[in-house]
Design an enzyme around this catalytic site. Structure first.
Site, mmCIF file in Angstrom:
data_model
loop_
_atom_site.group_PDB
_atom_site.id
_atom_site.type_symbol
_atom_site.label_atom_id
_atom_site.label_comp_id
_atom_site.label_asym_id
_atom_site.label_seq_id
_atom_site.Cartn_x
_atom_site.Cartn_y
_atom_site.Cartn_z
ATOM 1 N N GLU A 1 -5.363 -3.968 -9.400
ATOM 2 C CA GLU A 1 -5.811 -4.925 -10.430
ATOM 3 C C GLU A 1 -5.002 -6.225 -10.349
ATOM 4 O O GLU A 1 -4.719 -6.872 -11.339
ATOM 5 C CB GLU A 1 -5.722 -4.285 -11.820
ATOM 6 C CG GLU A 1 -6.474 -5.025 -12.940
ATOM 7 C CD GLU A 1 -7.896 -5.395 -12.593
ATOM 8 O OE1 GLU A 1 -8.645 -4.522 -12.111
ATOM 9 O OE2 GLU A 1 -8.263 -6.573 -12.790
HETATM 10 C C1 LIG Z 1 -4.390 3.732 -5.323
HETATM 11 C C2 LIG Z 1 -5.182 2.484 -5.249
HETATM 12 C C3 LIG Z 1 -6.317 2.350 -6.019
HETATM 13 C C4 LIG Z 1 -7.087 1.198 -5.941
HETATM 14 N N1 LIG Z 1 -8.259 1.121 -6.640
HETATM 15 C C5 LIG Z 1 -9.133 0.118 -6.355
HETATM 16 C C6 LIG Z 1 -10.456 0.126 -6.854
HETATM 17 O O1 LIG Z 1 -10.847 1.035 -7.605
HETATM 18 N N2 LIG Z 1 -11.303 -0.866 -6.511
HETATM 19 C C7 LIG Z 1 -10.915 -1.880 -5.687
HETATM 20 O O2 LIG Z 1 -11.720 -2.736 -5.405
HETATM 21 N N3 LIG Z 1 -9.647 -1.928 -5.214
HETATM 22 C C8 LIG Z 1 -8.765 -0.958 -5.508
HETATM 23 N N4 LIG Z 1 -7.495 -0.969 -4.977
HETATM 24 C C9 LIG Z 1 -7.092 -2.089 -4.164
HETATM 25 C C10 LIG Z 1 -6.062 -2.981 -4.813
HETATM 26 O O3 LIG Z 1 -6.625 -3.714 -5.867
HETATM 27 C C11 LIG Z 1 -5.442 -3.854 -3.742
HETATM 28 O O4 LIG Z 1 -4.667 -3.004 -2.925
HETATM 29 C C12 LIG Z 1 -4.594 -4.954 -4.307
HETATM 30 O O5 LIG Z 1 -5.395 -5.919 -4.937
HETATM 31 C C13 LIG Z 1 -3.735 -5.640 -3.243
HETATM 32 O O6 LIG Z 1 -4.483 -6.007 -2.116
HETATM 33 P P1 LIG Z 1 -3.994 -5.572 -0.653
HETATM 34 O O7 LIG Z 1 -3.709 -4.136 -0.690
HETATM 35 O O8 LIG Z 1 -4.948 -6.077 0.303
HETATM 36 O O9 LIG Z 1 -2.607 -6.284 -0.492
HETATM 37 P P2 LIG Z 1 -2.406 -7.755 0.050
HETATM 38 O O10 LIG Z 1 -3.323 -8.671 -0.667
HETATM 39 O O11 LIG Z 1 -2.426 -7.754 1.506
HETATM 40 O O12 LIG Z 1 -0.940 -8.051 -0.469
HETATM 41 C C14 LIG Z 1 0.260 -7.769 0.281
HETATM 42 C C15 LIG Z 1 1.425 -8.505 -0.358
HETATM 43 O O13 LIG Z 1 1.200 -9.901 -0.309
HETATM 44 C C16 LIG Z 1 1.265 -10.487 -1.570
HETATM 45 N N5 LIG Z 1 0.293 -11.549 -1.704
HETATM 46 C C17 LIG Z 1 -0.977 -11.562 -1.266
HETATM 47 N N6 LIG Z 1 -1.581 -12.721 -1.619
HETATM 48 C C18 LIG Z 1 -0.672 -13.431 -2.307
HETATM 49 C C19 LIG Z 1 -0.678 -14.711 -2.939
HETATM 50 N N7 LIG Z 1 -1.784 -15.454 -2.973
HETATM 51 N N8 LIG Z 1 0.458 -15.138 -3.541
HETATM 52 C C20 LIG Z 1 1.576 -14.370 -3.517
HETATM 53 N N9 LIG Z 1 1.639 -13.186 -2.925
HETATM 54 C C21 LIG Z 1 0.528 -12.698 -2.337
HETATM 55 C C22 LIG Z 1 0.980 -9.356 -2.531
HETATM 56 O O14 LIG Z 1 1.557 -9.596 -3.803
HETATM 57 C C23 LIG Z 1 1.601 -8.174 -1.829
HETATM 58 O O15 LIG Z 1 2.970 -8.120 -2.120
HETATM 59 C C24 LIG Z 1 -6.679 0.150 -5.105
HETATM 60 C C25 LIG Z 1 -5.518 0.282 -4.347
HETATM 61 C C26 LIG Z 1 -4.798 1.435 -4.394
HETATM 62 C C27 LIG Z 1 -3.591 1.553 -3.502
#
Ligand SMILES: Cc1cc2nc3c(=O)[nH]c(=O)nc-3n(C[C@H](O)[C@H](O)[C@H](O)COP(=O)(O)OP(=O)(O)OC[C@H]3O[C@@H](n4cnc5c(N)ncnc54)[C@H](O)[C@@H]3O)c2cc1C
Lengths: 596, 249
Positions: free
Chosen positions: A440
């Protein structure tokens, strides 16, 4: 082992004194709600949380979910508990009466939701995702979509999911690639892979209604070209009965660090020509629709922080009362006593308790803002509450979930070696809590929202108004003539000064030096959380000071002590965050990439 | 057919009770209170009889302080149709409650009174029996199964070494045992509806009952702490200790 006991007293206190429950039950639309009804609801929900949901938590952790050829089986007891959860009407509680919910104020449902989250984050996620989907369809869907899907989703007969994330699109949803092609009959053929989909597949309900973000063939690139679709697991016939299986499957589920009780699914849409989907609202407005639901979703995940913190605290406290270890420094009796008597164990428990109560205070306060923003008859009051709510939503999400890390970490520490042993149960809260700062919107994404849209881009007006309100509480406490309240006010004054300085710096530097501003974004979020938490704890202490002679005077005595702890131990952290923000960006950005 | 169900507000079964330091009783300040679990079973049974079309009305009664209203609301959330609170700050003893219930039975004319076999606070296990005596009605205590039809109730009761089935004529008093049923969780819509159900408040004096306590509590004390056990070397030593130290053989 401990059993969860809903902290109904503190919940009611936060609802009444901080969220303004009395005013809220008097708002138009809340005619059926009274404060004694609220108490009855909390008592019954608390009972259900303790007796039905809490016992599932460990089973879910140990067994996890099993995937077999697209079919997911939940851990023992989940299916039955979910059925009872729906029969008793808790599933749809926050939803509007139009679709079978109870239409209770957000302030009331917030307290009840906290209980499910305390008892089991994994279990509670199913309801949370379903209600998120319900909200999206209710706000943006056609009457036909609403009639087809909402009653069964509110009752819990069907559950809902949110399919946003793709391998290349997490924080940056603009990178979404899933496709939707018109099928010529008003529906769409959806294809693509979604990952990390919470409760994406399971055996607790007869149908699963997936909300999917995807692109239409002619969609513009980026955020303005994403549309929102409904794709049910089983298609729904005109008479409401279930029809054919849609072309979507759960390709696998993840092995995770925590929340094992909820399946996190890889969803594959359209392997055989396209999953049938229905457009929600207008084309290309999907992300915008997601944003309209964000306040609720983020409040709810912030609440997970409060809930798991409370649970971890109760678990640690029960152990600290029982575990006898060593003599207590300065104790003349020389007896060996429970570890609760060691000053350092008390420090940990006070830290857990005060941060949890401060988190609850912020979450419920924001829930109160939501109710007033929605239902207050005076347009100015609605607008002021909307601004406050917008400002504090990333703080609830970011601060309460970040806090939960330290709290659940202390929850392990209080147990000593037993904390590291899974059987004890303390470790699960720490592992389960770890996801909440990530999904989220990560803490950084919350912080970007706070420093940008919510602060700098509006010249800091909302923040200045908030600081003025906080200062007013400080003045009242100083004028009270009560030494404890005065001391709290002094600490709060330092916090106000720190947040004020950091805000001014941020506004001055946001455009001129965006990288420096962003380097201090998470510290700024934490600083805001601490000062707002300190403010609400100070307000709580002021109310408590008037009631020490009441029959339940012990509760109020504890409240003042807890607020004093927060003032003495937590608010001072505001200064170091301020220093990091206004003077610390350079070192964050100093290294060239190659030097890492 | 009307069923009357007395419900008592007691310290919640999850709470570890503490004896007041002056030994005058148990500390109930700031302690979570709930409906006596046996009474919950009684309410559930009455509501099931109503759902089965056997009973037409379920009336819950609570005797005690104003806060017993909450207990009545809980009963109504499970499915009782209305509530009567006999409000008094006097510490009520079983005989006083039985007399209050008698007055209400005279007024309400229920066919069955279903009560818990005992309350978990004082464990007296007297009120139902006293009420039956005062009314001159049959009683069937410790019920694990109840069937009501045509002016009669068939009650299976738990006795030492097994089950006993009685047939009693109505009106009668039935007291519930743990295994009679598993009370449902109140549904949210019913919790909300319970707020709108009628709740009447009367005072003992209105019913012409003197509730002055007849018994005086001299002292309440914590159970003696169990002393630590010892390991015995063999069976012979165990037998020796049981004979000479514990003197149980
Ligand atoms: C158990 C679990 C349940 C989930 N449930 C759902 C779900 O039901 N539906 C759904 O759609 N998604 C879901 N997600 C996905 C989740 O919302 C994403 O994992 C999350 O938004 C982060 O995206 P990412 O994993 O691609 O990380 P990334 O976006 O790759 O982030 C990696 C790091 O980079 C940082 N970062 C990235 N962009 C920026 C920025 N612009 N400024 C500063 N820092 C940044 C982040 O803070 C983080 O530290 C779930 C994930 C998990 C692990």
């Amino acid at each position: 082992m401990s059993t969860y006991v809903a902290p109904v007293k503190d919940m009611l206190f936060a609802m009444n004194e901080l969220a303004g429950l009395q005013e809220i039950v008097g708002l138009p639309g809340n005619e059926d709600v009274s404060s004694d009804l609220v108490e009855a609801i909390l008592d019954e929900a608390g009972k259900f949380a303790s007796e039905v949901v809490d016992p599932l938590n460990k089973v879910g952790d140990k067994q996890g979910n099993k995937w077999n050829n697209g079919v997911v089986t939940t851990a023992d007891g989940f299916k039955e508990a979910y059925a009872t959860f729906c029969e008793t009407g808790w599933n749809g509680m926050p939803a509007s009466t139009e679709f079978g919910g109870q239409g209770l104020p957000v302030t009331v449902s917030t307290a009840v939701l906290e209980m499910w989250k305390s008892a089991s984050i994994s279990f509670s996620l199913c309801q949370m995702l379903t209600l998120g989907a319900v909200e999206a369809i209710a706000h943006h869907g056609s009457d036909e979509l609403k009639a087809t899907f909402l009653p069964n989703m509110v009752s819990g007969k069907w559950t809902g999911t949110m399919n946003l994330t793709e391998p290349q699109a997490g924080s940056d949803l603009a990178a979404i690639r899933s496709k939707a092609e018109p099928r010529g009959d008003g529906s769409y053929a959806i294809s693509g892979t979604k990952i990390f989909i919470t409760w994406g597949e399971h055996d607790m309900a007869e149908n699963i209604i997936h909300l999917v973000l995807a692109r239409l063939p002619d969609a513009p690139p980026g955020v303005k070209g994403i549309s929102l679709f409904i794709a049910p697991k089983f298609l729904v016939n005109a008479d409401g009965s279930l029809g054919e299986r849609n072309d979507l499957i759960c390709a696998s589920i993840e092995h995770k660090m925590g929340i094992h009780g909820s399946a996190t699914a890889v969803m594959s849409f359209g392997d055989n020509g396209g999953a049938i989907g229905y457009l929600v609202g207008e084309p290309n407005r999907g992300l915008e629709y997601m944003f309209t639901m964000m306040n609720h979703a983020r409040l709810n995940v912030g609440l997970e922080g409060v809930g798991v913190s409370e649970r971890s605290y109760q678990h640690a406290l029960a152990y600290a009362r029982e575990r006898i270890q060593g003599k207590i420094i300065g104790d003349k009796s020389g007896e060996k006593k429970p570890i609760l008597h060691h000053p350092d164990v008390r420090r940990m428990l006070m830290d857990m308790k005060s941060r949890t109560e401060a988190g609850r205070a912020i979450a419920y306060y924001v829930a109160g803002c939501m109710d007033r923003a929605h239902s207050h008859p005076d347009a100015d009051v609605r607008a002021a509450n909307q601004r406050r709510l917008e400002l504090l939503t990333p703080v609830v999400k970011g601060w309460c979930t970040e806090n939960a890390q330290g709290i659940t970490w202390n929850g392990v520490q209080v147990h000593g070696g037993m904390g590291f042993i899974e059987e004890t149960g303390a470790a699960q809260y720490m592992r389960d809590a770890r996801i909440i700062t990530i999904y989220e919107g990560t803490t950084a994404i919350q912080a970007n929202d706070l420093i940008g849209r919510k602060t700098a881009k509006e010249g800091g007006k909302s923040m200045q108004q908030l600081l003025a309100d906080i200062a007013e509480t400080g003045s009242a406490l100083r004028a009270s003539g009560n030494a404890q309240l005065k001391a709290i006010a002094e600490a709060l004054g330092d916090g106000i000064a720190a947040l004020d300085e950091a805000t001014n710096w941020l506004i001055a530097n946001y455009d001129a030096n965006p990288q420096a501003a962003a380097a201090g974004s998470v510290p700024f979020l934490k600083l805001t959380g601490i000062v707002v938490g300190g403010w609400l704890m100070a307000r709580s202490a002021a109310v408590a000071a008037e009631r020490l002679d009441a029959a339940d005077g012990d509760f109020y005595k504890a409240k003042i002590a807890t607020a004093s702890y927060f003032a003495q131990h937590v608010i001072p952290e505001a200064n170091s965050y301020r220093d990091a923000i206004v003077g610390g960006a350079e070192s964050v950005l100093a290294l060239e990439e190659a030097l890492f | 057919m009307k069923i009357l169900v007395p419900v008592k507000r007691v310290v919640d079964y999850n709470v570890k009770v503490r004896v007041k330091s002056d030994g005058s009783g148990v500390d109930t300040a700031n302690v979570k209170m709930s409906m006596n679990p046996f009474d919950e079973i009684a309410v559930e049974e009455a509501v099931r009889l109503k759902e089965a079309g056997v009973a037409t009305e379920v009336v819950a009664v609570s005797c005690g302080v104003g806060a017993c209203q909450e207990t009545l609301r809980t009963a109504m959330a499970i499915g009782a149709d209305r509530g009567i609170l006999v409000e008094t700050d006097v510490d009520l003893q079983p005989l006083a409650v039985a007399k209050l219930l008698k007055a209400l039975c005279d007024k309400e004319q229920p066919q069955v009174v279903i009560c818990g076999k005992q309350a978990i606070d004082d464990d007296a296990n007297q009120t139902g029996q006293m009420l039956s005596a005062l009314m001159g009605w049959p009683q069937a205590t410790f019920a694990s199964k109840v069937a009501v039809s045509a002016g009669k109730a068939t009650v299976t009761r738990e006795i030492d070494g097994g089950l006993e089935t009685l047939e009693i004529s109505l009106p009668a008093v039935v007291s519930t045992d743990l295994r009679l049923n598993e009370p449902r969780y109140a549904t949210l819509p019913n919790i909300m509806k319970a707020k709108k159900k009628p709740l009447e408040t009367v005072k003992p004096a209105d019913l012409g009952v003197d509730v002055t306590p007849r018994l005086t509590t001299i002292k309440v004390a914590e159970p003696a702490k169990r002393s630590a056990g010892v390991m015995v070397a063999d069976v012979a030593q165990l037998v020796e200790k049981l004979k000479n130290e514990a003197k149980v053989l």
